[in-house]
Design an enzyme around this catalytic site. Structure first.
Site, PDB file in Angstrom:
ATOM      1  NE  ARG A  36     -14.794  -8.767 -42.430  1.00 17.03           N
ATOM      2  CZ  ARG A  36     -15.433  -9.695 -41.733  1.00 17.03           C
ATOM      3  NH1 ARG A  36     -16.679  -9.480 -41.324  1.00 17.03           N
ATOM      4  NH2 ARG A  36     -14.848 -10.846 -41.451  1.00 17.03           N
ATOM      5  CE  LYS A 201     -19.812 -15.271 -37.894  1.00 16.00           C
ATOM      6  NZ  LYS A 201     -19.230 -14.660 -39.102  1.00 16.00           N
ATOM      7  N   GLY A 354     -13.651 -10.480 -38.621  1.00 12.80           N
ATOM      8  CA  GLY A 354     -14.252  -9.154 -38.534  1.00 12.80           C
ATOM      9  C   GLY A 354     -14.235  -8.624 -37.116  1.00 12.80           C
ATOM     10  N   GLY A 378     -13.277 -17.101 -40.381  1.00  8.81           N
ATOM     11  CA  GLY A 378     -13.554 -18.465 -40.866  1.00  8.81           C
ATOM     12  C   GLY A 378     -12.812 -18.750 -42.167  1.00  8.81           C
TER      13      GLY A 378
HETATM   14  N1  LIG Z   1     -17.948 -16.149 -23.909  1.00  9.57           N
HETATM   15  C1  LIG Z   1     -18.644 -15.596 -24.890  1.00  9.57           C
HETATM   16  N2  LIG Z   1     -19.989 -15.668 -24.913  1.00  9.57           N
HETATM   17  C2  LIG Z   1     -20.711 -15.092 -25.909  1.00  9.57           C
HETATM   18  N3  LIG Z   1     -20.165 -14.452 -26.961  1.00  9.57           N
HETATM   19  C3  LIG Z   1     -18.825 -14.365 -27.003  1.00  9.57           C
HETATM   20  C4  LIG Z   1     -17.995 -14.934 -25.992  1.00  9.57           C
HETATM   21  N4  LIG Z   1     -16.718 -14.693 -26.321  1.00  9.57           N
HETATM   22  C5  LIG Z   1     -16.732 -13.995 -27.463  1.00  9.57           C
HETATM   23  N5  LIG Z   1     -17.992 -13.781 -27.888  1.00  9.57           N
HETATM   24  C6  LIG Z   1     -18.452 -13.022 -29.075  1.00  9.57           C
HETATM   25  O1  LIG Z   1     -17.862 -13.532 -30.244  1.00  9.57           O
HETATM   26  C7  LIG Z   1     -18.112 -12.591 -31.265  1.00  9.57           C
HETATM   27  C8  LIG Z   1     -17.125 -12.741 -32.386  1.00  9.57           C
HETATM   28  O2  LIG Z   1     -17.118 -14.069 -32.858  1.00  9.57           O
HETATM   29  P1  LIG Z   1     -16.700 -14.473 -34.344  1.00  9.57           P
HETATM   30  O3  LIG Z   1     -17.677 -13.892 -35.317  1.00  9.57           O
HETATM   31  O4  LIG Z   1     -16.541 -15.944 -34.335  1.00  9.57           O
HETATM   32  O5  LIG Z   1     -15.282 -13.748 -34.496  1.00  9.57           O
HETATM   33  P2  LIG Z   1     -14.610 -13.088 -35.798  1.00  9.57           P
HETATM   34  O6  LIG Z   1     -15.606 -12.119 -36.395  1.00  9.57           O
HETATM   35  O7  LIG Z   1     -13.380 -12.419 -35.301  1.00  9.57           O
HETATM   36  O8  LIG Z   1     -14.317 -14.216 -36.727  1.00  9.57           O
HETATM   37  C9  LIG Z   1     -18.076 -11.234 -30.587  1.00  9.57           C
HETATM   38  O9  LIG Z   1     -19.232 -10.514 -30.925  1.00  9.57           O
HETATM   39  C10 LIG Z   1     -18.014 -11.571 -29.078  1.00  9.57           C
HETATM   40  O10 LIG Z   1     -18.913 -10.800 -28.293  1.00  9.57           O
HETATM   41  O1  LIG Z   2     -17.830 -12.154 -40.718  1.00 12.11           O
HETATM   42  C1  LIG Z   2     -17.414 -13.040 -41.458  1.00 12.11           C
HETATM   43  O2  LIG Z   2     -16.643 -14.067 -41.020  1.00 12.11           O
HETATM   44  P1  LIG Z   2     -15.785 -14.115 -39.645  1.00 12.11           P
HETATM   45  O3  LIG Z   2     -16.710 -13.808 -38.473  1.00 12.11           O
HETATM   46  O4  LIG Z   2     -15.302 -15.531 -39.595  1.00 12.11           O
HETATM   47  O5  LIG Z   2     -14.680 -13.128 -39.777  1.00 12.11           O
HETATM   48  C2  LIG Z   2     -17.685 -13.049 -42.940  1.00 12.11           C
HETATM   49  O6  LIG Z   2     -18.320 -11.848 -43.365  1.00 12.11           O
HETATM   50  C3  LIG Z   2     -18.521 -14.261 -43.321  1.00 12.11           C
HETATM   51  O7  LIG Z   2     -19.782 -14.196 -42.680  1.00 12.11           O
HETATM   52  P2  LIG Z   2     -20.580 -15.554 -42.382  1.00 12.11           P
HETATM   53  O8  LIG Z   2     -19.801 -16.334 -41.342  1.00 12.11           O
HETATM   54  O9  LIG Z   2     -21.935 -15.110 -41.879  1.00 12.11           O
HETATM   55  O10 LIG Z   2     -20.681 -16.321 -43.690  1.00 12.11           O
END
Ligand SMILES: Nc1ncnc2c1ncn2[C@@H]1O[C@H](COP(=O)(O)OP(=O)(O)O)[C@@H](O)[C@H]1O
Ligand SMILES: O=C(OP(=O)(O)O)[C@H](O)COP(=O)(O)O
Length: 397
Positions: A36, A201, A354, A378
């Protein structure tokens, strides 16, 4: 959509506030993936090259309005400086004495980074007045605003939504590029159109499913997202990630998917671990039989095959959210399998988020194996839902 771009702003000698998404994964003070930060460099360079005084602002994690050294952007300032090839002055606060002095001292072509925006309760306040008051202070540091934090455009936060309504503004190159690609997915995507969802998330991202069910042919659910679905079907999920308060909503998704003829594919097996740790003892178990004292940290081998098969004939794929805790090698296999299935599908493939993007790089997969790697998870999902995103709407005004 019509957004002014950098070419529409006369930035020479002026203070330009750039809202970037520098929310990178950290291990202590070590940045484990700088994707990023790299993605933010071209816009900052374009501005310094035109003689602007660049004031970068961003968030890191979710410190909830409290100053917390664990979430300081200081290490990011150092890395940003290395990537820009010039010093980045770091302000130890967001809109306080340090920020004002740091900004005041900037010469044309120089760059400063403010401390984590989310140390200020006004940044993500739901109260318009509180958010507006903080936005006024932030806007007071600059004369112009450039929105470039694509990963945060779905947040109605002061730095994303309110500041561009105060200052003359434009969209940076990253936002322009991201929107251009995602638009292709909203305008008659080639079918089968498959979305893969995972990650942690869960409560945030469950919300997008209702709209996605009206758009996609197939939805594959893995990662931390899967367990609320398995529980909603009546299965034991042990100590796995669970959004108990959204079980009814998820039951609604299961029946709506069936009514619409959307294939909703859940894990058939998972790696059940004794604890959340890199060296935790674990075994593959049926997804319907997770022991009560275990937590699912990855999709299992049968699910990897199943998901790969469901991706093989896809023509368009969007993937957000790792399939497991990929940060621990023992639980990275599911994410790797899904990434490889995307690469070999030959489809138009977009990976967003991310951590998802970080996972692709950590697992040594070729970035050019995907059509696009988006900085937003998101944000991309909400864009694909067809929603008006606050940070894009504000730039369009
Ligand atoms: N089964 C699981 N239990 C707990 N954490 C998980 C699981 N599967 C994935 N994760 C966690 O999800 C996190 C990423 O989630 P998220 O922020 O939603 O994705 P992104 O950043 O790609 O949008 C990673 O740190 C990973 O360790
Ligand atoms: O990591 C982010 O989103 P993402 O995990 O959905 O890629 C963005 O920086 C937004 O962060 P936020 O979901 O804490 O508002």
């Amino acid at each position: 959509m019509s957004m002014r771009t950098l070419d529409d702003l006369d930035v020479k000698g002026r203070r330009v506030l750039v809202r970037a998404d520098l929310n990178v994964p950290l291990d202590g003070e070590t940045i484990t993936d700088d994707g990023r930060i790299r993605a933010s460099v071209p816009t900052i360079k374009a501005l310094t090259g035109r003689g602007a005084k660049v004031v970068v602002c961003a968030h890191l994690g979710r410190p909830k309005g409290q100053v917390n050294p664990k979430y300081s952007l200081r290490p990011v300032a150092v890395r940003l400086g290395e990537l820009l090839g010039q010093d980045v002055a770091f302000a130890a606060d967001v809109v306080g004495d340090s920020a004002r002095a740091t900004v005041e001292a900037l010469q044309d072509g120089q760059v400063a980074l403010l401390e984590n925006l989310r140390f200020e309760p006004g940044e993500d306040s739901k109260d318009d007045a509180a958010r507006g008051a903080f936005a006024e202070k932030l806007a007071g540091l600059a004369e112009l605003y450039v929105g470039d934090g694509f990963g945060a455009v779905h947040r109605k936060h002061a730095s994303v939504y309110d500041v561009p309504r105060i200052l003359p503004h434009a969209a940076g190159g990253l936002i322009v590029a991201e929107v251009e690609v995602l638009k292709k997915l909203t305008e008659q995507p080639e079918r089968p159109y498959v979305v893969v969802l995972g990650g942690a998330k869960v409560s945030d991202k469950l919300g997008v499913i209702a709209n996605l069910l009206t758009k996609v042919d197939r939805l594959l659910i893995g990662g931390g997202m899967a367990y609320t679905f398995l529980k909603a079907q009546g299965h034991e999920v042990g100590r796995s990630l669970l959004q108990e308060d959204q079980l009814d909503q998820v039951r609604g998704f299961l029946s709506e998917a069936a009514e619409r003829g959307v294939e909703l594919v859940l894990p058939v097996d998972v790696l059940a671990a004794t604890e959340y740790a890199p060296d935790a003892a674990h075994e593959a178990v049926e997804a319907t039989a997770i022991p009560a004292d275990r937590e699912g940290l990855d999709i299992g081998p049968k699910t990897r095959e199943l998901f790969a098969a469901k991706l093989a004939d896809a023509k368009t794929v969007f993937w957000n959210g790792p399939m497991g805790v990929f940060e621990f090698d023992a639980f990275s296999g599911g994410t790797k399998a899904v990434a490889e299935a995307l690469i070999s599908s030959g489809a138009f493939t977009v990976v967003g988020g991310g951590d998802s993007a970080a996972a692709v790089r950590k697992l040594g997969l070729p970035e050019d194996g995907f059509s696009h790697i988006s900085t937003g998870g998101g944000a991309s999902l909400e864009y694909l839902e067809g929603k008006t995103l606050p940070g894009l709407a504000a730039l369009e005004e």
